[in-house]
Scaffold this active site. Structure first.
Site, short mmCIF file in Angstrom:
data_model
loop_
_atom_site.label_atom_id
_atom_site.label_comp_id
_atom_site.label_asym_id
_atom_site.label_seq_id
_atom_site.Cartn_x
_atom_site.Cartn_y
_atom_site.Cartn_z
N ILE A 152 -11.44 7.38 -1.22
CA ILE A 152 -11.21 8.82 -1.12
C ILE A 152 -10.63 9.59 -2.27
O ILE A 152 -10.90 10.77 -2.16
CB ILE A 152 -10.02 8.98 0.13
CG1 ILE A 152 -10.42 10.27 1.04
CG2 ILE A 152 -8.76 8.84 -0.09
CD1 ILE A 152 -9.57 10.18 2.40
N GLY A 184 1.70 -0.38 -7.85
CA GLY A 184 1.39 0.60 -7.26
C GLY A 184 0.44 0.44 -5.91
O GLY A 184 -0.45 1.27 -5.55
N GLN A 185 0.80 -0.88 -5.44
CA GLN A 185 0.01 -0.77 -3.84
C GLN A 185 0.51 0.09 -2.93
O GLN A 185 1.84 0.31 -2.71
CB GLN A 185 0.28 -2.40 -3.48
CG GLN A 185 -0.69 -2.51 -2.51
CD GLN A 185 -0.52 -3.92 -1.79
OE1 GLN A 185 0.34 -4.92 -2.09
NE2 GLN A 185 -1.24 -4.44 -0.67
N HIS A 227 -7.37 -5.49 -0.93
CA HIS A 227 -8.70 -4.61 -1.12
C HIS A 227 -8.73 -4.77 -2.70
O HIS A 227 -7.95 -4.87 -3.48
CB HIS A 227 -8.51 -3.21 -0.92
CG HIS A 227 -7.22 -2.37 -1.42
ND1 HIS A 227 -6.06 -2.61 -0.80
CD2 HIS A 227 -7.00 -1.86 -2.42
CE1 HIS A 227 -5.18 -2.10 -1.35
NE2 HIS A 227 -5.61 -1.21 -2.47
N HIS A 261 -10.50 -2.99 -5.96
CA HIS A 261 -10.88 -1.56 -6.26
C HIS A 261 -12.28 -2.20 -7.30
O HIS A 261 -11.94 -2.95 -8.27
CB HIS A 261 -9.93 -1.18 -7.42
CG HIS A 261 -8.80 -0.50 -6.62
ND1 HIS A 261 -8.64 0.68 -6.13
CD2 HIS A 261 -7.53 -1.23 -6.23
CE1 HIS A 261 -7.47 0.98 -5.54
NE2 HIS A 261 -6.97 -0.06 -5.47
P1 AMP Z 1 -3.68 0.74 -3.84
O1 AMP Z 1 -2.74 1.91 -4.27
O2 AMP Z 1 -4.15 -0.53 -4.63
O3 AMP Z 1 -2.84 0.20 -2.76
O4 AMP Z 1 -5.14 1.45 -3.30
C1 AMP Z 1 -5.04 2.28 -2.27
C2 AMP Z 1 -6.57 3.00 -2.45
O5 AMP Z 1 -6.89 3.26 -1.13
C3 AMP Z 1 -6.12 4.36 -3.22
O6 AMP Z 1 -7.22 4.37 -4.31
C4 AMP Z 1 -6.61 5.20 -2.20
O7 AMP Z 1 -7.37 6.46 -2.85
C5 AMP Z 1 -7.50 4.67 -1.34
N1 AMP Z 1 -7.57 5.12 0.14
C6 AMP Z 1 -6.30 5.28 0.94
N2 AMP Z 1 -6.61 5.67 2.31
C7 AMP Z 1 -8.14 5.87 2.20
C8 AMP Z 1 -9.19 6.11 3.03
N3 AMP Z 1 -8.88 6.43 4.28
N4 AMP Z 1 -10.43 5.98 2.63
C9 AMP Z 1 -10.53 5.68 1.36
N5 AMP Z 1 -9.64 5.26 0.35
C10 AMP Z 1 -8.39 5.50 0.93
#
Ligand code: AMP
Ligand code: ZN
Length: 113
Positions: free
Chosen positions: A30, A92-93, A99, A101
């Site tokens: 997002i 930074g999780q 997931h 990236h």
């Molecule tokens: P992290 O910081 O590794 O936990 O990454 C979480 C990622 O999820 C970040 O890059 C956010 O932009 C992404 N994110 C959070 N909520 C959503 C959502 N509803 N749809 C798509 N991406 C999301």
């Protein structure tokens, strides 16, 4: 437990889904940090890689194969791309559902920030 990625995986929350099978989902981040920024997640709720067990090992391999497929579809496989998983606070999780990236479409710097 209310997990946004569980909700996306089950279709209860909106996302731009690029790929889905019985084990995994891939969707657009997002807040993209690169021209290609896709998240690849297991449908199973696993908080992060530290929570993996031996029985999850094939699932993790599957996530990498899904990421490869998306990278090829996006046309960045040969140019290069990065797979990142952030684990806990100093990395930074922010979403505690495992997931990958998938980042690419621009020069990726090293060391990462
Ligand atoms: P992290 O910081 O590794 O936990 O990454 C979480 C990622 O999820 C970040 O890059 C956010 O932009 C992404 N994110 C959070 N909520 C959503 C959502 N509803 N749809 C798509 N991406 C999301
Ligand atoms: Zn979850």
């Amino acid at each position: 437990m209310d997990c946004i990625f569980c909700r996306i995986a089950s279709g209860r929350a909106e996302a731009k889904v690029l790929y889905e099978d019985e084990l995994a989902v891939a969707f657009e981040d997002i807040r993209p940090q690169a021209p290609v920024h896709v998240l690849v997640i297991p449908k199973k709720h696993i908080p992060n890689n530290l929570a993996l067990t031996e029985e999850d090992a094939p699932l993790v391999g599957h996530l990498f194969l899904v990421a490869n497929r998306i990278a090829k579809e996006k046309g960045i496989a040969e140019r290069g791309f990065r797979l990142v998983t952030n684990c806990n606070s100093e990395a930074g999780q922010t979403v505690f559902h495992l997931h990958l990236h998938l980042l690419g479409g621009r020069l990726m710097h090293w060391p990462p920030g």
